[in-house]
Design an enzyme around this catalytic site. Structure first.
Site, mmCIF file in Angstrom:
data_model
loop_
_atom_site.group_PDB
_atom_site.id
_atom_site.type_symbol
_atom_site.label_atom_id
_atom_site.label_comp_id
_atom_site.label_asym_id
_atom_site.label_seq_id
_atom_site.Cartn_x
_atom_site.Cartn_y
_atom_site.Cartn_z
ATOM 1 N N MET A 1 51.026 33.147 19.461
ATOM 2 C CA MET A 1 52.478 32.959 19.494
ATOM 3 C C MET A 1 52.856 31.789 20.395
ATOM 4 S SD MET A 1 55.067 34.128 17.930
ATOM 5 C CE MET A 1 55.236 35.836 17.436
ATOM 6 N N GLU B 1 44.893 50.547 37.163
ATOM 7 C CA GLU B 1 46.101 51.375 37.163
ATOM 8 C C GLU B 1 47.115 50.961 36.100
ATOM 9 O OE1 GLU B 1 44.637 50.152 39.852
ATOM 10 O OE2 GLU B 1 44.384 51.753 41.329
ATOM 11 N N PHE C 1 46.662 50.183 56.397
ATOM 12 C CA PHE C 1 45.741 49.857 55.310
ATOM 13 C C PHE C 1 46.239 50.465 53.990
ATOM 14 C CE2 PHE C 1 41.926 51.014 52.785
ATOM 15 C CZ PHE C 1 41.586 49.720 52.416
ATOM 16 N N GLN C 2 46.274 49.676 52.973
ATOM 17 C CA GLN C 2 46.767 50.067 51.646
ATOM 18 C C GLN C 2 48.177 50.621 51.685
ATOM 19 O OE1 GLN C 2 43.664 52.365 49.580
ATOM 20 N NE2 GLN C 2 42.872 50.421 48.807
ATOM 21 N N LYS D 1 50.391 60.924 52.510
ATOM 22 C CA LYS D 1 49.214 61.780 52.551
ATOM 23 C C LYS D 1 49.445 63.062 53.356
ATOM 24 C CE LYS D 1 44.210 61.369 52.941
ATOM 25 N NZ LYS D 1 43.077 60.492 53.313
#
Lengths: 168, 585
Positions: free
Chosen positions: B483, B53, B115-116, B165
């Site tokens: 760097m 993502e 969940f999630q 949802k």
């Protein structure tokens, strides 16, 4: 070493929506600004808008940043710095619980009278005083109650409004 | 009434279509399945399936930065949303318009540690310009259009819309994007005319004027770049740019002093220190530009044009602030300038340019290409020759290679340079290149990267292959986090703590495994051919060049130093950094 800091009272008109207070508080904590006190409540007829009063201290540059940062939050309708925008009224309310008996109990009642505090709850061993006024006045009152059996203090924080007939 | 109602998922899709969205970068998951279902049988919007993502957000950033349109991301709840956080923060820091749609568990499960489930609006509040949790399908269409309005108006930025949802499955009415005005968010676009006149007055009287321009010029649109060029020509003043502003003004123009800041050109930083009037256009006095604040540009009066009032006086106090959109303000400034027939004092201007010519003589970007190992500067100069006139788009990752790219590539136009400036996100380059290539399928897109950054989002190679996106990955491999190594050398007594990777992969095999081509060079003589071959590749390609491990990025303002105290090269006096300076980033 620190540059001169100033105390400012800032009024913020916001949409009354979930999370708006978290946005304001998160802004202050995320950028390291001080909150001396903060109050919030719905203020319009339709429950659409809330007014937040924030008392903060910072250098003039920080105060300017705070106002600009508040102003760019999406749900903010207006920001007013009451400290610089003319005369205004500031009030705070406190509920002060004092327990005791005998002479100290009488003394607390006497001082409450001088401060125009009202007794809003009373038992044989305690009082709850309601006091309204400037932050300084409440500080002094609480200070005087401490040796007289101070148990608890609950304060609203400052609410403020400009003098005169203009809205913010 | 009921017949006019759509499901939440259909409303999401329809509002995206009505907002002109062509591409969405995303990754499905349980809570966004209804939206993915709505995507299934339609062909108005193309979905690009990323591999992580974070890559989706960077791809959307690349798309946005290279087109001027908002980039759109679609991810699932919980880990989908938290993985997007780095990209959102990156977009916030660099003012990139991104709309990120996140799935959320159904409303009745919010707060139950389902969940999630993650508190997505809570987590993303400080890393977005604004965010929404949709609580009723009836509000959905309005919120979708609001999100686009907020992301693209004023100072652009990322906006999250969190979509439970059940809200996607329930039905509600659809309303179109037309609206009179946002109730509270009304950024000031036109600048205050009195301030503009005052600014013109100040510029006209300047003996050593300097334009200091930034990403705000790019964000304002190509028109702003045209106006900037005109105004610079009118005044015949020199101009420098921040990292984010490169391309707004042609890098090859005589008036251009190169990039300013920590690894900016010597002449640009000296001009910043010595100018008497600084015209800051859409830049924000970032610490990478100012160096030690109490020593920054003390000789100048400062004009600051910025659409964000909170940028004014944030780090550096300015004399004439002008809040407004760069394009609008420049247009008004030029009008006032012309109507009053202003000209700079010829003699003063000549002597100002003479000082600049002296600083230029230092030739601060010079380097020495030996016989055995390629210098990164040489690789980038070779790349510049190869892309010259080809209208190429370049993305970078973060570190030495990013600064070398900024120094040695010559940008002619805005929206061609995509880099992570504010947040400095390693792993930005490849997914950003994917987003750019989606927007510009026919143009050459080069991702200049280093091996450490590249590995941070290397999984997106799979995305490039799936969509046949011919991104050209120019991988400068010095086997170090360059760097970090440079700072350890200069500030921490050569103690290279954890900046060396013992077991790098064989990138040719990586390319092979992912199904793309690869090229390799470990000798300076091979670089030209490597880059020519890379440019000729029809598919995605990794072009790896082994470069000098010890090369440092110069010039450099050491941390804690004033912006005129630059080290020009390895033979310069090495910096003595104070304890206070070493504490700085």
């Amino acid at each position: 070493m620190d540059k001169m800091t100033e105390r400012h009272t800032i009024g913020v008109l916001v949409d009354n929506e979930a999370g708006v207070l978290a946005r304001v508080v998160g802004l202050f904590s995320g950028r390291g600004y001080n909150i001396d006190s903060l109050t919030v409540a719905v203020v319009d007829q339709n429950d659409d808008q809330s007014r937040i009063t924030i008392v903060t201290t910072g250098t003039p540059q920080v105060i300017e940043q705070i106002k600009a940062q508040l102003g760019r939050l999406v749900p903010v309708h207006g920001v007013t710095d009451l400290t610089v925008e003319g005369p205004h009224v500031e009030r705070e309310m406190a509920l002060v619980k004092v327990a005791g008996s005998g002479e100290t109990r009488v003394e607390s009642l006497r001082i409450a009278d001088i401060f125009r505090a009202r007794v809003v709850d009373s038992t044989i061993t305690s009082f709850v005083f309601e006091i309204t006024g400037s932050t300084d006045k409440i500080n002094s009152f609480v200070g005087l109650m401490r040796p007289l059996g101070l148990v608890d203090v609950s304060r609203t924080g400052v609410v403020a409004i400009s003098r005169g007939d203009k809205p913010m | 009434m009921a017949s006019a109602e759509l499901t939440g998922a259909e409303i999401v899709l329809k509002s995206l279509v009505d907002q002109g969205v062509k591409v969405v970068f995303g990754y499905p998951g349980g809570s966004v399945l209804p939206i993915y279902d709505a995507f299934f049988e339609q062909n108005k919007i193309k979905h690009v399936l990323v591999r992580h993502e974070q890559g989706a957000v960077h791809a959307a950033e690349g798309y946005a930065r290279s087109t001027g349109k908002p980039g759109v991301v679609l991810v699932t709840s919980g880990p989908g949303a938290t993985n997007a956080v780095t990209g959102l923060t990156d977009a916030l820091m660099d003012s990139i318009p991104v709309i990120c749609l996140t799935g959320q568990v159904p409303s009745h499960l919010i707060g139950t540690d389902a969940f999630q489930e993650a508190d997505t609006v809570g987590i993303t509040r400080p890393c977005t310009k604004h965010n929404y949790l949709v609580k009723d399908t009836a509000d959905l269409a309005r919120i979708m259009h609001d999100a686009f309005y907020v992301a693209t108006n004023g100072r652009p930025g990322p906006v999250v819309v969190d979509l439970p949802k059940d809200i996607m499955i329930n039905t509600g009415p659809y309303v179109g994007p037309k609206r009179a005005q946002h109730s509270s968010y009304k950024p000031q676009v036109k600048g205050n005319l009195a301030a503009i006149k005052e600014a013109v007055e100040l510029i006209a009287g300047a003996k050593k004027p300097l334009f200091y321009t930034g990403g705000g010029v790019i964000n304002s649109g190509p028109g702003a770049s045209t106006l900037l060029r005109e105004f610079v020509r009118q005044t015949s003043a020199p101009i420098t740019s921040t990292l984010m502003g490169l391309g707004a003004f042609p890098s090859t123009d005589e008036s251009f002093l190169g990039m300013v800041g920590m690894h900016g050109n010597y002449e640009a930083n000296l001009a910043m220190a010595e100018c008497d009037v600084m015209i800051c256009v859409g830049a924000r006095f970032d610490d990478r530009v100012t160096g030690r604040l109490d020593a920054f540009a003390k000789k100048s009066k400062k004009i600051h044009i910025d659409i964000d009032p909170s940028s004014i006086n944030k780090n550096v106090p300015v004399d004439i602030p002008i809040v407004g959109d760069v394009g609008h303000v420049l247009e008004d400034m030029i009008k006032v300038w012309k109507s009053t027939a202003r000209k700079l004092d010829k003699k003063a201007n000549d002597s100002w340019w003479a000082s600049i010519a002296k600083w230029r003589e230092k030739d601060c970007l010079k380097y020495f290409q030996g016989k055995d190992i390629a210098k990164p500067q040489y690789v980038l100069e070779t790349l510049q020759k190869a892309v010259d006139g080809k209208d190429a788009y370049v993305t970078t990752d973060v570190g030495q290679h990013q600064m070398w790219a900024a120094q040695y590539l010559k940008f002619q136009d805005p929206n061609r340079w995509m880099t992570s400036g504010g947040l400095g996100t390693m792993g930005y380059g490849l997914p950003a290149a994917i987003g750019v290539q989606m927007a510009h399928p026919k143009s050459p897109v080069v991702c200049v990267t280093g091996e450490a950054s590249f590995m941070m989002n290397i999984q997106e190679l799979s995305t490039a292959v799936q969509y046949r996106l011919p991104v050209k990955i120019l991988l400068l491999n010095n086997r170090y986090m360059g760097m970090v190594r440079q700072w350890q050398e200069l500030l921490h007594g050569n103690r290279y703590s954890e900046s060396y990777m013992e077991s790098l992969p064989d990138f040719a095999k990586v390319a092979d495994a992912f199904g793309l081509d690869s090229l390799f060079a470990d000798h300076p003589d091979q670089v030209e051919n490597l880059i020519a071959d890379m440019m000729a590749c029809e598919g995605p390609v990794i072009a790896e060049v082994m470069i000098d491990q010890k090369e440092n990025c110069f010039p450099m303002i050491p941390s804690g130093a004033a912006h005129y105290e630059m080290i020009l090269g390895p033979n310069d006096d090495q910096p003595t950094v104070s304890a206070k300076g070493a504490a700085l980033v």
